[in-house]
Every structure is written in structure tokens, then in C-alpha cells.
Design a protein around this motif. Structure first.
Motif, PDB file in Angstrom:
ATOM      1  N   MET A 523       6.690   7.213  -0.361  1.00 43.19           N
ATOM      2  CA  MET A 523       7.942   6.586  -0.796  1.00 43.19           C
ATOM      3  C   MET A 523       8.686   5.950   0.375  1.00 43.19           C
ATOM      4  N   GLU A 524       8.662   6.603   1.533  1.00 41.08           N
ATOM      5  CA  GLU A 524       9.367   6.060   2.696  1.00 41.08           C
ATOM      6  C   GLU A 524       8.690   4.788   3.206  1.00 41.08           C
ATOM      7  N   ILE A 525       7.355   4.787   3.246  1.00 38.69           N
ATOM      8  CA  ILE A 525       6.627   3.575   3.642  1.00 38.69           C
ATOM      9  C   ILE A 525       6.995   2.428   2.710  1.00 38.69           C
ATOM     10  N   LEU A 526       6.969   2.701   1.423  1.00 40.43           N
ATOM     11  CA  LEU A 526       7.264   1.678   0.421  1.00 40.43           C
ATOM     12  C   LEU A 526       8.675   1.120   0.576  1.00 40.43           C
ATOM     13  N   LEU A 586      -3.613   5.251  -6.609  1.00 42.89           N
ATOM     14  CA  LEU A 586      -3.937   3.988  -7.273  1.00 42.89           C
ATOM     15  C   LEU A 586      -2.889   2.925  -6.958  1.00 42.89           C
ATOM     16  N   GLY A 587      -1.601   3.314  -7.014  1.00 43.78           N
ATOM     17  CA  GLY A 587      -0.537   2.375  -6.701  1.00 43.78           C
ATOM     18  C   GLY A 587      -0.619   1.865  -5.270  1.00 43.78           C
ATOM     19  N   ILE A 588      -0.978   2.755  -4.353  1.00 39.96           N
ATOM     20  CA  ILE A 588      -1.133   2.358  -2.948  1.00 39.96           C
ATOM     21  C   ILE A 588      -2.253   1.335  -2.803  1.00 39.96           C
ATOM     22  N   MET A 589      -3.367   1.586  -3.510  1.00 39.49           N
ATOM     23  CA  MET A 589      -4.503   0.655  -3.424  1.00 39.49           C
ATOM     24  C   MET A 589      -4.147  -0.717  -3.992  1.00 39.49           C
ATOM     25  N   VAL A 590      -3.347  -0.746  -5.050  1.00 42.06           N
ATOM     26  CA  VAL A 590      -2.923  -2.021  -5.633  1.00 42.06           C
ATOM     27  C   VAL A 590      -2.074  -2.814  -4.640  1.00 42.06           C
ATOM     28  N   CYS A 591      -1.297  -2.113  -3.817  1.00 36.76           N
ATOM     29  CA  CYS A 591      -0.399  -2.779  -2.866  1.00 36.76           C
ATOM     30  C   CYS A 591      -1.133  -3.448  -1.704  1.00 36.76           C
ATOM     31  N   PHE A 592      -2.364  -3.053  -1.437  1.00 35.96           N
ATOM     32  CA  PHE A 592      -3.089  -3.614  -0.288  1.00 35.96           C
ATOM     33  C   PHE A 592      -3.247  -5.129  -0.430  1.00 35.96           C
ATOM     34  N   ALA A 593      -3.098  -5.827   0.692  1.00 31.79           N
ATOM     35  CA  ALA A 593      -3.329  -7.273   0.724  1.00 31.79           C
ATOM     36  C   ALA A 593      -4.802  -7.534   0.993  1.00 31.79           C
ATOM     37  N   ALA A 676      -2.844   2.190   4.961  1.00 31.41           N
ATOM     38  CA  ALA A 676      -4.101   2.909   5.200  1.00 31.41           C
ATOM     39  C   ALA A 676      -3.883   4.405   5.417  1.00 31.41           C
ATOM     40  N   PRO A 677      -2.998   4.823   6.349  1.00 34.55           N
ATOM     41  CA  PRO A 677      -2.783   6.274   6.489  1.00 34.55           C
ATOM     42  C   PRO A 677      -2.146   6.896   5.251  1.00 34.55           C
ATOM     43  N   THR A 678      -1.351   6.119   4.516  1.00 34.46           N
ATOM     44  CA  THR A 678      -0.750   6.626   3.278  1.00 34.46           C
ATOM     45  C   THR A 678      -1.838   6.987   2.271  1.00 34.46           C
ATOM     46  N   LEU A 679      -2.829   6.108   2.141  1.00 34.63           N
ATOM     47  CA  LEU A 679      -3.929   6.367   1.214  1.00 34.63           C
ATOM     48  C   LEU A 679      -4.782   7.540   1.686  1.00 34.63           C
ATOM     49  N   ILE A 680      -5.017   7.634   2.988  1.00 37.68           N
ATOM     50  CA  ILE A 680      -5.821   8.742   3.524  1.00 37.68           C
ATOM     51  C   ILE A 680      -5.139  10.083   3.248  1.00 37.68           C
ATOM     52  N   ILE A 681      -3.823  10.148   3.501  1.00 42.94           N
ATOM     53  CA  ILE A 681      -3.075  11.388   3.230  1.00 42.94           C
ATOM     54  C   ILE A 681      -3.126  11.711   1.744  1.00 42.94           C
ATOM     55  N   GLY A 682      -3.037  10.681   0.897  1.00 48.40           N
ATOM     56  CA  GLY A 682      -3.110  10.897  -0.544  1.00 48.40           C
ATOM     57  C   GLY A 682      -4.446  11.467  -0.973  1.00 48.40           C
ATOM     58  N   ILE A 683      -5.531  10.944  -0.408  1.00 44.59           N
ATOM     59  CA  ILE A 683      -6.873  11.446  -0.743  1.00 44.59           C
ATOM     60  C   ILE A 683      -7.052  12.881  -0.254  1.00 44.59           C
TER      61      ILE A 683
END
Length: 697
Positions: A523-526, A586-593, A676-683
Motif C-alpha cells: 500500500m505504501e509503494i502504491l 495479481l494487482g501488483i503484476m497488473v501494475c507492471f509496465a 519487483a520487491p513488492t511482488l517477491i514479498i507477496g509471493i
């Protein structure tokens, strides 16, 4: 002191005595097992197997009797249903009255069965808890994990009392028809009013046996309060005497203003940094410096709330007033140092630990759910209001020697707000009188009878404590199970430091804290990088960013309503937890450019999925955290609320630091490098959840 074993014998239905958990036998067996000194791992494993087999047999005995009684009552209800149809044809008052009496008699039997389940469920919980305290190793986690999800789980039958709900429905509907009530219970499923005292008592007993799933109670899960069943509290009538609505509203006002203060600078922080000669991505440091200071303030405000509520709130308001003035003056002083110092002061004024503690300690039980839901609502509205206000600050003109602009107005507006709040606080807040409460609080584990007798001798009021917790048979379930005559003081003492608190964390607790870290990080990254990202890719103005963030914040209440009123009725907390983690990733992956042109629709969609999923995840996560947390962490300065706050605040610090560091690589890489680190922490959190899933019960 009266032990649980004696309480159980006193509350048992004599006719059903053979079918209750044999608590005395289990406790004696446990003592024999644990007399082995310096047991090897193999011996410990053998003890676990023997003790769990005994407990399995006890639970099987309970469940089979429960099913037998359910079948008996179901047969009676079926026969009464046929009689009811006959009675309805002529509606003779005498026959109707007899039929109502017959249904009420079944209701009494059903209520006895619910008491049977409740006493046994308490006995199972107490014997496992006692084993954990006496042994050098835990049994509860293993036992629940190995049995809660098994397809033939009998433990689930005890704690979920399958089938009783259907009989309650049949009773409610039949009595309503016989009494000529105009509406069916299906017309108002969420709030059907039942006049019959038997139905009312059955529903109250059911409420004690099940996890709450109403909207207000789901909202309350967002707030880490003390475990009420583990702590002696002031009687609710004493709390009621101290309850002061204006003070509660001022306490919630502090929560609201602090959240506004946190997010009001997000749309303009990058431009403020640029105007002072720094890179726009330094907004991560500007926003994160408040979180760094909050790591410290959470501890001393938590400790201070043990003694006072008024003075911490006064101190909070003054520090926030000073911090916002410094933030606003930084532009005219052309000082980045003053800007960051102002935000540090704002973080040092975070009194959220006091806000939570006040609701927990000084709001009566009947109003506590509404108050805790108000806490969450105030936070959500503050989160939405902050960015929304920033959207109206697109001006730039001098006033009394200072510059008013989109950069400085957030500081000046919040400074004035805190000044007004401070005056209202001084006039309207009433500090609870703690000394009176200490005199009225029953000593730990005192029985209702002994305490009332003692109070009578002292000439004090003699009405029963926590009367609303009694059922029609006079059983006080608040007192049931307070068997600690053989518990050491050490096992009940709160943690005295963060290090000691950390040592009390079990694997499920660590996993839940990791999840809390993950969702706050995401949430903070976003939120923190939104102004930089949208300016780079879409050329959004401050007002557009403010509107976007405000709309995100406004999703909190409707989403929580949907989850609290519907989804949590259909799924377990741990199922919602896992699904929310998946959606967050999933939301994080959608945000990737990617290689294709990046669009506003893609960013908004990904951000919305991430934010909503993380918000749902927070409520469920804190609910599960309160269930798996040690009782020693339910009190004192270093409590579960502080630990979760520190985990979340640390996540915000790391996230804002990540944004600043990634900024050195350029705005073109900022989005993907931070996601990238956000997705890694999520996984990682998903893997950890899978590992501990069976213990989240």
C-alpha cells in the motif's frame, strides 16, 4: 479459588454427566506425562501421541452424543411440525398455546445442548492451554493443525455445532407462525426480531459459540484490542459510569486528523521536493520520515496510555502542530532539512496506540463494537479526505509574509486543524478516574459469588458483574474457565521488552506479522509513488492525483461492508486471507509496465485491485493475529497492537526508502524496480501462509 474442573461439575447436566469431557482425568494424565524430566524428542513425541489419543476419544464421545441429541430434537420438531399444520387450520387458542409450549420445551432442550457444547469447547481449549503452559513444548498448534481440516474432523463438529442452526430456524419460524407474526423471518434475515425469550437465549448462546460476522464486528477486527477472555477488566457498570461520549468523539477525531495529516501531502510531495532542489523521488524520504518517527512514538505512547489518555493526546496535538508549521515554512526557508524535520515531528505525534487503548478500556461492552468500527471509519475517511483536500490547493500567493501554495497549504491547513482540535480537547475531554476502577475491579480469577459477597461486606454495590453475559439459567460464561490456581505468575505476566515479546512469537504469529508487513509495504509503494508515476506516464496534475487517491480511500468502507456482511459468512478467515494475498499479488503484476504502451486504465486497474485486496487482507490478518497471539501479548506496553503497528510502520519505512533508492535509476525504471520487491514479498507471504495454513484456526 475455584478451578475449571469444579466449575464444570457444577454446570453439568447430571443426566448427561458421562458425555462431558473428563477434565479431571485429562489433567491427571497430563501431570503424569509431564513428570518425566529431561525427556528426549522421542519421549516427547510419544507423550504427544498418547495425550492426543485421549483427547480424540473425549471429543468423539462428545460429538456422538451431540449428534444423537440433534437427531432426537430434529425428530421432535418434525412431529411438532405436523401438529402445527393441524392447529393452524382451526387456530383454537388452547391448542395453539399447547403447541407453543411444546415448541418452547424443545427450545429449552436445544439451549441445554448448546450449553453442553459450550462447556465442552471451553474444556478442550483449557486443557490444551494448560498442557502448553506446563510442558516445555506446545501441543495446541499441532493438535489443531492436524485435525481442523481433516475431512472427518470431529473437532470441527464441536466448534461449529453443525445442524443446530437449522433447528433454531425451524423453532423461530414455527413460533412466529403460531403467534400470527406478520413477517416471515426470511423477510428480514439480518435483523429479525424475536420476542420469545427462549429463542433470544438460544441466539445469545450461538453468538458465544461462533465467530462474529456482522459488518460492525468485521470492522472491529481491524483494531488490535486486548483479549477480553484473558484479562480481568473493570465491571461494565463501572466503565459505564466513566464513559464520556464527547471524549470518545475527540479520541476518534485524533485518529481522523492524523490520517488526513499522513496522506494530505502525498499528491504534492514530489513537487515540493523538486521546488527545494531535490529529485522528485525524494518524496519517499519526505513521506517515510513520518513513519520512521512513528516507530519510536508507538512505544512511548503505548506506555503512556497505562497512566493517562488526556495528556498523551495533548502532547500529540502540540507536536503535530509544530511539525506542520515546520513543514509549511520549509518552502520560504528553502530548507529540505526543515521539511523533513517537520514530518519527523508529525510522526512523533502519532497517538494511535492511545486511540485504540481508550476504546478498549473505557467504552462499555455494548458500545465497543460501534466505537471500534468508528475508529476504522475515521481512519478510512481521513485517508480519503487528505488527498481530496490537497486537490483544492492549486494556488500560489503570499500571505502575511509566507507563501501559500499547493506545497505549503497542506502544512498550514493541518496546523490550524490541530490548533482547533487542541482547544476542543482541552475543553471537552474527560480523563477517566483510574483509582476508582482499581477498587472496583475484581481480583484475577475471583468467582462471581465470592466477589459479590466481598463487595457486600465493604458496603459497595451488589448487582452481578457483567450481567449481560449471563443466560437465562444464570450461568456466567465470562467467569467460566478462569482456572489459574496452578498457573505461575510468569506465565501471566506481560512482556517487558520488545525482545521478550519477540521470543513469545510462534510460527503462525510470525507469518501473520509478515503478511501485515507485506500489505503495508504494498500500500505504501502504491500511494507514495503515485504522484511521480502518474506525472511521468500520464502527465496528471496534483488535482488528478488527489482525486485518484481519494477515490481509492473511499473504497474502504463499502468493501469492508461487503466482506463483513456477506463474504465472511461464506468463508473462513484463513480462506479470505489466502485469496486476498493472491489478489494483492495479481494487482501488483497488473501494475507492471511492459513492452506495450503503459495506459492509465492499466495502472488504475492494478492499483485498485492491490489497494482493495490489501485493505480486506488487513482486517482478516488482524483478526487471525489476535487468535494465534500469546495471552501474555494481550496486555502491557509491548502488546499485540504495538507489535502489529511496529511491523506495519517498519514496512512503510522500508517502502519509502525503496522509492528513494529506486529514484536514482530514473523515473523510467521507478515503477518496475519498486514493484519487483513488492511482488517477491507477496509471493513469500503466500508460501508462508500455505505452510502455516492449518494452524490458523
Amino acid at each position: 479459588m475455584v478451578g475449571f474442573g469444579k466449575q464444570l461439575r457444577e454446570l453439568q447436566n447430571p443426566d448427561w454427566e458421562p458425555y462431558y469431557i473428563n477434565y479431571k482425568m485429562m489433567k491427571n494424565k497430563m501431570k503424569c506425562y509431564l513428570q518425566v524430566q529431561g525427556a528426549s524428542e522421542e519421549e516427547k513425541s510419544s507423550i504427544r501421541r498418547q495425550f492426543t489419543k485421549l483427547l480424540d476419544w473425549q471429543i468423539e464421545k462428545i460429538v456422538l452424543f451431540l449428534l444423537e441429541q440433534q437427531g432426537y430434537l430434529a425428530a421432535r420438531l418434525r412431529a411438532l411440525g405436523e401438529e402445527r399444520e393441524t392447529v393452524k387450520e382451526n387456530m383454537d387458542p388452547i391448542h395453539v398455546s399447547g403447541c407453543v409450549d411444546a415448541y418452547q420445551a424443545v427450545g429449552m432442550e436445544l439451549l441445554k445442548l448448546l450449553h453442553f457444547v459450550e462447556i465442552n469447547a471451553t474444556g478442550i481449549r483449557k486443557i490444551l492451554k494448560k498442557f502448553d503452559k506446563r510442558a516445555a513444548y506446545r501441543l495446541t498448534d499441532y493438535y489443531v493443525a492436524s485435525r481442523s481440516n481433516h475431512p472427518y474432523s470431529q473437532l470441527q463438529q464441536v466448534f461449529r455445532h453443525v445442524g443446530i442452526g437449522a433447528m433454531v430456524g425451524a423453532l423461530t419460524r414455527s413460533l412466529g407462525e403460531l403467534k400470527n407474526e406478520t413477517k416471515s423471518m426470511y423477510d428480514e434475515p439480518a435483523g429479525f426480531h424475536v420476542e420469545d425469550p427462549i429463542i433470544h437465549s438460544i441466539k445469545a448462546a450461538q453468538e458465544r459459540l461462533t465467530n462474529s460476522t456482522s459488518f460492525l464486528k468485521f470492522m472491529a477486527k481491524h483494531v488490535q484490542f486486548d483479549k477480553e477472555d484473558e484479562l480481568p477488566r473493570a465491571a461494565d457498570d463501572i466503565i459505564g459510569e466513566q464513559y464520556h461520549l464527547a471524549s470518545l468523539l475527540l479520541n476518534l477525531g485524533n485518529t481522523f486528523l492524523y490520517m488526513v495529516n499522513t496522506y494530505i501531502i502525498v499528491p504534492s510531495a514530489d513537487k515540493y521536493a523538486y521546488s527545494l532542489g531535490a529529485a522528485p523521488t525524494l518524496c519517499g524520504v519526505i513521506i517515510g520520515s513520518m513513519a520512521v518517527a512513528q516507530l519510536v512514538s508507538s512505544v512511548y505512547f503505548s506506555a503512556w496510555s497505562n497512566k493517562s489518555y488526556f495528556w498523551p493526546l495533548v502532547f500529540s496535538s502540540i507536536v503535530l502542530l509544530v511539525g506542520n508549521i515546520l513543514y509549511a515554512l520549509a518552502y520560504d526557508l528553502n530548507s529540505l532539512t526543515v521539511l523533513i524535520l517537520g514530518r519527523i515531528f508529525c510522526g512523533l505525534g502519532s497517538a494511535r496506540a492511545v486511540n485504540r487503548r481508550y476504546i478498549s478500556d473505557w467504552v462499555p461492552v455494548k458500545k465497543r463494537l460501534q466505537a471500534s468500527a468508528g475508529f476504522v471509519s475515521a481512519s478510512a475517511l481521513g485517508m480519503a479526505m487528505g488527498p481530496a483536500l490537497a486537490g483544492f490547493f492549486e494556488v500560489k500567493k503570499p500571505f502575511l509574509g509566507v507563501t501559500l501554495s499547493s506545497n505549503t497549504l497542506p502544512g498550514w491547513v493541518m496546523a490550524v486543524s490541530w490548533l482547533v482540535y487542541l482547544m476542543l480537547l482541552w475543553i471537552g475531554f474527560k480523563e477517566p478516574i483510574r483509582n476508582e476502577v482499581r477498587e472496583e475491579v475484581p481480583p484475577p480469577f475471583a468467582t462471581p459469588g465470592s466477589w459479590r459477597a466481598r463487595r457486600h461486606k465493604q458496603g459497595k454495590i451488589t448487582q452481578p458483574l457483567l450481567e449481560e453475559s449471563r443466560d437465562i439459567n444464570g450461568i456466567n460464561y465470562e467467569e467460566l474457565g478462569n482456572d489459574s490456581s496452578d498457573d505461575s505468575e510468569k506465565s501471566k505476566a506481560p512482556a517487558k521488552s520488545l525482545v521478550e515479546a519477540y521470543k513469545l512469537l510462534t510460527t503462525p504469529v510470525k507469518v501473520q506479522l509478515l503478511i501485515y508487513f507485506m500489505l503495508k509495504y504494498a500500500m505504501e509503494i502504491l500511494l507514495s509513488e503515485s504522484s511521480v508515476i502518474t506525472a511521468y506516464y500520464f502527465n496528471w496534475s496534483t488535482r488528478a492525483v488527489a482525486l485518484f487517491l481519494a477515490l481509492l480511500g473511499l473504497t474502504v468502507l463499502p468493501v469492508n461492508y461487503l466482506v463483513g456482511s456477506y463474504i465472511s459468512n461464506m468463508f473462513e478467515d484463513r480462506q479470505i486471507l489466502f485469496a486476498s494475498e493472491v489478489l494483492t499479488c495479481l494487482g501488483i503484476m497488473v501494475c507492471f509496465a511492459g513492452p506495450v504502451p503503459y495506459t492509465a486504465a492499466q495502472y488504475v486497474t492494478g492499483a485498485l485491485i492491490t489497494f482493495v485486496a490489501a485493505e480486506v487482507l488487513e482486517g482478516v490478518n488482524l483478526s487471525l493475529l489476535s487468535k494465534v497471539m500469546s495471552a501474555r501479548l494481550a496486555r502491557g506496553t509491548y502488546n499485540n497492537g504495538l507489535l502489529s503497528t511496529e511491523a506495519g510502520t517498519f514496512a512503510r519505512v522500508v517502502a519509502d526508502g525503496t522509492i528513494t533508492l529506486a529514484g536514482y535509476l530514473g523515473n523510467s525504471l521507478l515503477l518496475n524496480v519498486t514493484l519487483a520487491p513488492t511482488l517477491i514479498i507477496g509471493i513469500v507471504s503466500l508460501i508462508a501462509t500455505s505452510y502455516s495454513y492449518n494452524s490458523l484456526f
